[in-house]
Design a protein around this motif. Sequence first.
Motif, PDB file in Angstrom:
ATOM      1  N   ALA A 252       7.318  15.706 -12.063  1.00  0.00           N
ATOM      2  CA  ALA A 252       8.519  15.849 -11.240  1.00  0.00           C
ATOM      3  C   ALA A 252       8.677  14.621 -10.346  1.00  0.00           C
ATOM      4  CB  ALA A 252       8.404  17.097 -10.377  1.00  0.00           C
TER       5      ALA A 252
ATOM      6  N   GLN B 158      12.007  22.713 -15.781  1.00  0.00           N
ATOM      7  CA  GLN B 158      10.622  23.182 -15.732  1.00  0.00           C
ATOM      8  C   GLN B 158      10.551  24.547 -16.404  1.00  0.00           C
ATOM      9  OE1 GLN B 158       9.065  24.114 -11.889  1.00  0.00           O
ATOM     10  NE2 GLN B 158       6.983  24.145 -12.609  1.00  0.00           N
TER      11      GLN B 158
ATOM     12  N   THR C  50      15.472  18.614  -8.610  1.00  0.00           N
ATOM     13  CA  THR C  50      14.317  17.853  -9.074  1.00  0.00           C
ATOM     14  C   THR C  50      14.454  17.545 -10.557  1.00  0.00           C
ATOM     15  OG1 THR C  50      12.900  18.947  -7.454  1.00  0.00           O
ATOM     16  CG2 THR C  50      11.804  17.915  -9.327  1.00  0.00           C
TER      17      THR C  50
ATOM     18  N   GLU D 143      13.823  21.711  -6.114  1.00  0.00           N
ATOM     19  CA  GLU D 143      13.859  22.372  -7.418  1.00  0.00           C
ATOM     20  C   GLU D 143      15.081  23.268  -7.584  1.00  0.00           C
ATOM     21  OE1 GLU D 143      10.984  25.158 -10.134  1.00  0.00           O
ATOM     22  OE2 GLU D 143      10.089  23.871  -8.617  1.00  0.00           O
TER      23      GLU D 143
END
Length: 129
Positions: free
Chosen positions: A89, A128, A28, A19
């Motif tokens: 993801a 995100q 990600t 991430e």
Amino acid sequence: MSLGNTLSKYFNNRAETSEKHWDKDLQTHYYKTTKDKGLAKLEEIISGSSEYKINSVSTDHGEISFHVVKGKKAFVIGTVIMVRPYQTAIDFTVTTESALPFDFGYSSKLIKKLYERINKDLPLLDKQN
């Protein structure tokens, strides 16, 4: 991107997405889909290409493993995780199979290539929330 990070990218035989990866290409990717649809699309992409050969698919764990059979040989694990409804993801881990302990960035380039291919079929989310 520090010099150490750049050198480790080219003088390593393994690459992994995360991430908060220092390399933007290896962060990600999040897609507007469900886990099952994301995994099915990933399986469709891999099985539809002569470059790859599927090793196994685990729908329960959201994982697919496959080998790169054309060009440089590599082993890839793709992980699909639904973070929220319609926010999924997809991460990759690539290990290059070679006699040398490094692959000159091939594993990182392979991840970028896989993400570019998935981006054509699944709607990519910015980040995100």
